[in-house]
Design an enzyme around this catalytic site. Sequence first.
Site, PDB file in Angstrom:
ATOM      1  N   ALA A 149      39.704  41.462  37.628  1.00  0.00           N
ATOM      2  CA  ALA A 149      40.433  40.314  38.172  1.00  0.00           C
ATOM      3  C   ALA A 149      41.917  40.679  38.262  1.00  0.00           C
ATOM      4  CB  ALA A 149      40.254  39.101  37.271  1.00  0.00           C
TER       5      ALA A 149
ATOM      6  N   THR B 188      36.773  43.922  34.193  1.00  0.00           N
ATOM      7  CA  THR B 188      36.183  42.955  35.121  1.00  0.00           C
ATOM      8  C   THR B 188      36.842  43.050  36.490  1.00  0.00           C
ATOM      9  OG1 THR B 188      35.937  41.506  33.227  1.00  0.00           O
ATOM     10  CG2 THR B 188      35.591  40.499  35.363  1.00  0.00           C
TER      11      THR B 188
ATOM     12  N   HIS C  80      45.140  42.030  26.914  1.00  0.00           N
ATOM     13  CA  HIS C  80      46.292  42.081  27.831  1.00  0.00           C
ATOM     14  C   HIS C  80      47.572  42.102  27.005  1.00  0.00           C
ATOM     15  CE1 HIS C  80      43.465  39.711  30.757  1.00  0.00           C
ATOM     16  NE2 HIS C  80      43.287  41.015  30.869  1.00  0.00           N
TER      17      HIS C  80
ATOM     18  N   MET D 214      40.025  51.745  29.549  1.00  0.00           N
ATOM     19  CA  MET D 214      39.458  50.425  29.864  1.00  0.00           C
ATOM     20  C   MET D 214      39.163  50.298  31.357  1.00  0.00           C
ATOM     21  SD  MET D 214      41.382  47.621  27.552  1.00  0.00           S
ATOM     22  CE  MET D 214      41.525  47.776  25.771  1.00  0.00           C
TER      23      MET D 214
ATOM     24  N   ASN E 100      37.327  56.655  25.712  1.00  0.00           N
ATOM     25  CA  ASN E 100      36.491  57.301  26.733  1.00  0.00           C
ATOM     26  C   ASN E 100      37.376  57.707  27.889  1.00  0.00           C
ATOM     27  OD1 ASN E 100      36.095  54.079  27.164  1.00  0.00           O
ATOM     28  ND2 ASN E 100      36.233  55.093  29.133  1.00  0.00           N
TER      29      ASN E 100
ATOM     30  N   ASN F 118      50.870  48.453  31.178  1.00  0.00           N
ATOM     31  CA  ASN F 118      51.070  47.078  30.701  1.00  0.00           C
ATOM     32  C   ASN F 118      52.186  46.968  29.655  1.00  0.00           C
ATOM     33  OD1 ASN F 118      48.883  46.465  32.294  1.00  0.00           O
ATOM     34  ND2 ASN F 118      47.415  46.385  30.606  1.00  0.00           N
TER      35      ASN F 118
ATOM     36  N   THR G 164      46.842  43.725  34.579  1.00  0.00           N
ATOM     37  CA  THR G 164      46.728  45.058  35.186  1.00  0.00           C
ATOM     38  C   THR G 164      47.520  45.195  36.480  1.00  0.00           C
ATOM     39  OG1 THR G 164      44.582  45.281  34.153  1.00  0.00           O
ATOM     40  CG2 THR G 164      45.072  46.814  35.926  1.00  0.00           C
TER      41      THR G 164
END
Length: 508
Positions: A126, A124, A442, A119, A115, A475, A487
Amino acid sequence: MTRPEFDLLIVGGGLMGAGLARAVRDADPAARIAIVDTGPTIGGTRGQHLHEVDDDELWRRYNRSLEAGTQAHYVGVVAAPDPGSTVVGAAPGVYHLGSFGEDAAQLPGAAVAWNSGGMGAHWTAATPTPYGAEVFAFDGAAEWDADLARAQELLQVHPDPYGQDPAAAPVIDRLREMFAQTSDPGRGVQAMPMAVQPTGDACRRGPLRRTGPNVIFPPIADGADPAFALLADSLCLGLVMDGAIARGARIRHLPTGGEREVTAARVAVCADAMRTPQLLFASGIRPSALGSHLNEHVFVSGRVLVDPEKVPLELAALRPPLRGEWHVASHWLPHSDARQPFQGQIMSALVLDEDLRTPLGYFVQLSWYIPTETRDENRVEFSDTEADAAGLPRMRVRFSYSDTDRRTIAEGREAQRSAGEALGEFVPGRDSEVLVPGSSLHYTGTVRMGVDPVTSVCDPDGLVRGTRNVYVAGNGVIPTPMTANTTLAGMVTVVRAARGILRSGAGS
Ligand SMILES: Cc1cc2nc3c(=O)[nH]c(=O)nc-3n(C[C@H](O)[C@H](O)[C@H](O)COP(=O)(O)OP(=O)(O)OC[C@H]3O[C@@H](n4cnc5c(N)ncnc54)[C@H](O)[C@@H]3O)c2cc1C
């Protein structure tokens, strides 16, 4: 010779691609920059985080998927396509590599986004601070600190967006006491820094806004920068190389199938840790370390219902969740290298009565991240003969744990069990699970940065070995084993690559 269309072409419009565009734009207002990004747009706004979308149904679906607090449970499970079938037309989302037709049986949880915004539209957010063995300070501690601060600025990291609820303090105090003896100074249990901004209830979805690519570089969504172009819905098939120099990239506009060459003075690939090396391979750029040294920390999920007999918690006094949020607090136990090798991601949620106001219980999620050794043989390889569902070289992932990794996993589970038992009834067989490899999302090392040309794919400025103007960031560039979410460290590689690009004269 004709002037290229762009000074800088960035492949990938996720968090890293947006960060690179922003860092170069801030330093050079005239640089002609383009981002090519593939996959459909979710919601109406390109690069927007799903927490912020206007569409109520989409928003509810996103919230439901993230309530578990484990990214692995978020990934869409789609049967691997038939050989030769294509991903074009697939619904936007995060898919296992197997769904893309890759051979990822040894890293079955591994996934990539299909998309616009990658990501970065789902995460999230963090952003714990890298420390100790995670740090890659090629130019010394002061430069690392400055680059880290700039990466935090690009991601708009806030030290404590959820704030502290005094009524829940006994829970965190208990965990803090438990790990006080083994934590380095300043590395005890504390609020989790997050790429989340308190907006004072200005946003439709609530007072906390997540950083998506469009927050980092708004022209992705608003088109308000005349020197910037988003080449959306377009798949990059490969860079167009003339010896060591990239002349641009070949892209396919997916809705029409039309293909064209985009010319650029420099190309930067920020297409995630799996598809960045894939694209280099597809372009004939194949440094010996390409795809090797793949690293991923182990993800052990866990959850405990706090027992007020063990922790003095007055349920009725607990603060209800903020509007639009499913967690009430976000903390972490940082690792302290060998003294305390594990990261705990500690997110808390209330169990509410039917009225959705009266707290019946307090759940604490204890996601334990366990570091693994970086080994050359853990790698992603690419086929010269087979294509994946996007039509790019098919991946084969080789991944296993070493004996040291297995010992560390056992120790990490013990530490998680102690934390769980300190808070309530914690039965490892019921309340804890070692997720399959790949589940953390990750991944690092596949296009690693370094000074040794044999074990690195790019130099410390992100310049790909054997090329004069191809850069990588994200990454996959991180050369160190990460215990933390990756990230923020990935964004440090963006800061470094931006500096390298600007030094090479981006706008000239
Ligand atoms: C549910 C979830 C929760 C997460 N939580 C956290 C967290 O709390 N903390 C954390 O640190 N990380 C988290 N992550 C991971 C985080 O989202 C990634 O580290 C981050 O998005 C990586 O940025 P990126 O730009 O490299 O990749 P992405 O954001 O995935 O972007 C890559 C982009 O490249 C594009 N692309 C790829 N190949 C091509 C091609 N050939 N042509 C054109 N475009 C291409 C893709 O379409 C995509 O838009 C989470 C991820 C998910 C899914």
